[in-house]
Design a protein around this motif. Structure first.
Motif, short mmCIF file in Angstrom:
data_model
loop_
_atom_site.label_atom_id
_atom_site.label_comp_id
_atom_site.label_asym_id
_atom_site.label_seq_id
_atom_site.Cartn_x
_atom_site.Cartn_y
_atom_site.Cartn_z
N TYR A 1 0.80 -1.23 0.00
CA TYR A 1 0.00 0.00 0.00
C TYR A 1 0.84 1.28 0.00
O TYR A 1 0.62 2.16 -0.84
N ALA A 2 1.78 1.39 0.92
CA ALA A 2 2.56 2.63 1.02
C ALA A 2 3.35 2.91 -0.26
O ALA A 2 3.63 4.07 -0.58
N SER A 3 3.70 1.86 -0.99
CA SER A 3 4.50 2.04 -2.21
C SER A 3 3.70 2.68 -3.34
O SER A 3 4.27 3.12 -4.34
N PHE A 4 2.37 2.75 -3.19
CA PHE A 4 1.55 3.37 -4.22
C PHE A 4 1.63 4.90 -4.17
O PHE A 4 1.29 5.56 -5.14
N PHE A 5 2.04 5.46 -3.03
CA PHE A 5 2.02 6.91 -2.83
C PHE A 5 3.27 7.55 -3.44
O PHE A 5 4.38 7.08 -3.22
N PRO A 6 3.11 8.65 -4.18
CA PRO A 6 4.28 9.35 -4.72
C PRO A 6 5.22 9.83 -3.63
O PRO A 6 4.78 10.25 -2.55
N LEU A 7 6.52 9.76 -3.91
CA LEU A 7 7.54 10.23 -2.97
C LEU A 7 7.78 11.73 -3.16
O LEU A 7 7.94 12.21 -4.29
N ALA A 8 7.81 12.44 -2.05
CA ALA A 8 8.05 13.89 -2.09
C ALA A 8 9.39 14.20 -2.76
O ALA A 8 10.40 13.54 -2.50
N GLY A 9 9.35 15.18 -3.66
CA GLY A 9 10.55 15.62 -4.35
C GLY A 9 10.97 14.75 -5.51
O GLY A 9 11.95 15.04 -6.20
N GLN A 10 10.20 13.67 -5.79
CA GLN A 10 10.65 12.71 -6.79
C GLN A 10 9.58 12.24 -7.77
O GLN A 10 9.90 12.01 -8.94
N GLU A 11 8.35 12.06 -7.33
CA GLU A 11 7.38 11.36 -8.18
C GLU A 11 6.05 12.10 -8.28
O GLU A 11 5.63 12.80 -7.36
N GLY A 12 5.38 11.86 -9.41
CA GLY A 12 4.00 12.28 -9.59
C GLY A 12 3.75 13.73 -9.22
O GLY A 12 4.52 14.63 -9.51
N THR A 13 2.62 13.96 -8.54
CA THR A 13 2.23 15.32 -8.17
C THR A 13 3.04 15.86 -7.00
O THR A 13 2.85 17.01 -6.60
N LEU A 14 3.95 15.05 -6.45
CA LEU A 14 4.83 15.52 -5.36
C LEU A 14 6.26 15.76 -5.83
O LEU A 14 7.14 15.98 -5.00
N ARG A 15 6.50 15.74 -7.13
CA ARG A 15 7.88 15.76 -7.61
C ARG A 15 8.62 17.04 -7.26
O ARG A 15 9.86 17.05 -7.22
N SER A 16 7.93 18.14 -7.02
CA SER A 16 8.61 19.38 -6.62
C SER A 16 8.38 19.71 -5.15
O SER A 16 9.00 20.63 -4.62
N PHE A 17 7.53 18.95 -4.49
CA PHE A 17 7.18 19.20 -3.10
C PHE A 17 8.32 18.71 -2.18
O PHE A 17 8.76 17.57 -2.28
N LEU A 18 8.82 19.60 -1.31
CA LEU A 18 9.90 19.29 -0.36
C LEU A 18 11.21 18.89 -1.06
O LEU A 18 12.07 18.26 -0.43
N LYS A 19 11.34 19.24 -2.31
CA LYS A 19 12.54 18.86 -3.06
C LYS A 19 13.78 19.51 -2.45
O LYS A 19 13.77 20.67 -2.05
N ASP A 20 14.88 18.72 -2.39
CA ASP A 20 16.17 19.19 -1.88
C ASP A 20 16.12 19.62 -0.41
O ASP A 20 16.84 20.53 0.01
N THR A 21 15.25 18.99 0.35
CA THR A 21 15.20 19.20 1.80
C THR A 21 15.48 17.86 2.48
O THR A 21 15.53 16.82 1.81
N PRO A 22 15.66 17.85 3.79
CA PRO A 22 15.88 16.57 4.48
C PRO A 22 14.70 15.59 4.36
O PRO A 22 14.86 14.41 4.66
N LEU A 23 13.54 16.08 3.92
CA LEU A 23 12.38 15.20 3.75
C LEU A 23 12.20 14.73 2.31
O LEU A 23 11.26 13.98 2.03
N ASP A 24 13.07 15.15 1.42
CA ASP A 24 13.03 14.71 0.03
C ASP A 24 13.19 13.18 0.00
O ASP A 24 14.22 12.64 0.41
N GLY A 25 12.16 12.48 -0.49
CA GLY A 25 12.20 11.02 -0.57
C GLY A 25 11.75 10.31 0.68
O GLY A 25 11.67 9.07 0.69
N TRP A 26 11.43 11.05 1.75
CA TRP A 26 11.04 10.42 3.02
C TRP A 26 9.58 10.64 3.38
O TRP A 26 9.11 10.16 4.40
N ILE A 27 8.88 11.37 2.54
CA ILE A 27 7.44 11.57 2.70
C ILE A 27 6.76 10.99 1.47
O ILE A 27 7.16 11.28 0.33
N ALA A 28 5.75 10.14 1.67
CA ALA A 28 4.98 9.55 0.57
C ALA A 28 3.51 9.92 0.77
O ALA A 28 2.90 9.50 1.76
#
Length: 423
Positions: A325-352
């Motif tokens: 289930y959790a793998s369906f959610f876009p990763l912040a700073g990397q995927e889908g509608t979150l690709r620019s969200f939190l990008k280049d911060t300590p949470l980049d890739g750690w929020i789905a």
């Protein structure tokens, strides 16, 4: 020598002071968030919870029913995934009736619709070409002419293809296309909705038959025998792949098909109304917080939907242990509608998270992850009656950074890009 009792008392005092300090920091963080000019505090709700301890890090208006937009998809997918499992595939059988004599089928081609949203989809994961499959199977049988018609049986999926709760202005667009019993090529042509995907399919199949050297009489052929022969089955990719695609792209047509499948799997028919009813009942039986909840579709396109952040958190909590289930959610700073969200911060890739955007609405629902991409915290933010999307998004980013990183250097951080409306 210091007495052990005195040591324990001092440690207890330090722990109490630390908890008080953390609570004060969280209170300040929430106060800054709700006090921002970009946030309409009475129409906003936030719920951030530690999964392991159950401690509420941030809580505001958690029982306030609000319009969820596309975070509704995460509920629809959770419901269907729990019932059918990740390996389920849609199977659309094709039959012929009548006999084949001297290369002539004295009967019809009959397709039994399965509700599969991915037939000949243009998106990943792809689909085998259904018309070519049928033409190839007939050619293998030695058929050179079909006297009858192409019949598509959609009886397992009654009710309107377009949810009656959707705004009429959305319907001409590809994101507002309906979900039929039989879906084809995403029920869209470019950015426009297609009202009759079965008609498009018939045209494609006639062309595939002609290319294979098979003519179609398209005549009304009545076959006395009720016997039908299975010609073949069109199978979708595993549903976990379809669900991931749906969440990454925020595909309304896929989500509505999943809702119909909930209705068919849990109930007696594959209608949208039955799907919404069974989905609500499922979470009632799981003891999710349903006060004020109103579910009318599977995609979140309707403004009649109402959910609370507490309800969303209950769903996310119950699904947190599911390995898919959790793998369906876009990763912040990397995927889908979150690709620019939190990008280049300590949470980049750690929020789905799944996003949800409509005019005046911005919502998020998902998880904070650990180094193994397992959920550690639930994050739900719902903003209604919002006037400045970019500013509101920056406030959500700041909220998450202050909650999880506690570094004031990010107090002015914010991305300027925005998600697509109705995402």
């Amino acid at each position: 020598m210091i007495h052990p009792t005195l040591v324990y008392k001092r440690l207890g005092l330090l722990l109490t002071m630390l908890i008080a300090s953390v609570n004060l920091l969280m209170a300040d963080t929430l106060s800054d968030f709700t006090g921002s000019a970009a946030i309409n505090a009475p129409q906003a709700s936030v719920y951030i919870v530690d999964l392991k301890s159950g401690r509420e890090l941030v809580a505001h208006n958690t029982d306030k029913p609000l319009i969820p937009a596309s975070i509704m998809k995460s509920v629809t997918i959770a419901t269907l995934l729990e019932k059918v499992g990740p390996d389920f595939r849609y199977s659309t059988p094709v039959y012929i009736d009548g006999d084949v004599t001297d290369g002539v089928l004295a009967g019809n081609i009959i397709i039994r619709a399965s509700g599969d949203p991915s037939v000949n989809t243009r998106h990943a994961p792809g689909s085998d070409d259904f018309p070519a499959e049928i033409a190839g199977a007939l050619k293998t049988l030695g058929v050179k002419r079909v006297e009858g018609r192409i019949i598509i049986d959609e009886s397992d999926f009654p009710g309107p293809a377009v949810n009656p709760n959707w705004a009429s202005g959305d319907l001409p667009h590809s994101y507002g296309t309906g979900s039929h019993g039989f879906n084809f090529e995403d029920n869209a042509s470019g950015k426009k909705s297609v009202k009759d995907p079965a008609g498009v399919f018939r045209t494609r199949l006639r062309s595939a038959l002609a290319k294979a050297g098979i003519s179609l009489g398209d005549s009304a052929v009545t076959v006395n025998s009720k016997r039908k022969t299975l010609l073949g089955e069109h199978r979708s990719q595993p549903i976990d792949e379809l669900m991931r695609s749906c969440m990454m792209r925020s595909d309304n047509q896929f989500a509505e098909a999943f809702l119909r499948t909930v209705g068919k799997t849990y109930g007696s028919e594959g209608s949208s109304a039955e799907g919404a009813s069974k989905m609500t009942e499922y979470w009632r039986k799981r003891h999710a917080a349903l006060s004020g909840i109103n579910i009318v579709d599977g995609s979140g396109l309707s403004r009649a939907n109402r959910v609370t952040t507490r309800f969303m958190a209950d769903v996310l909590r119950m699904m947190a242990s599911n390995p898919y289930y959790a793998s369906f959610f876009p990763l912040a700073g990397q995927e889908g509608t979150l690709r620019s969200f939190l990008k280049d911060t300590p949470l980049d890739g750690w929020i789905a998270m799944k996003t949800g955007s409509m005019n005046g609405i911005q919502c998020y629902a998902g998880y904070k992850l650990d180094e193994e991409y397992a959920p550690t915290h639930i994050v739900v933010v719902m903003l209604n009656e919002m006037s400045n999307r970019s500013a509101a998004r920056r406030q959500v980013e700041k909220l998450l950074l202050r909650t999880f990183v506690n570094d004031q250097q990010y107090d002015t951080y914010g991305s300027d890009s925005e998600p697509t409306e109705q995402d």
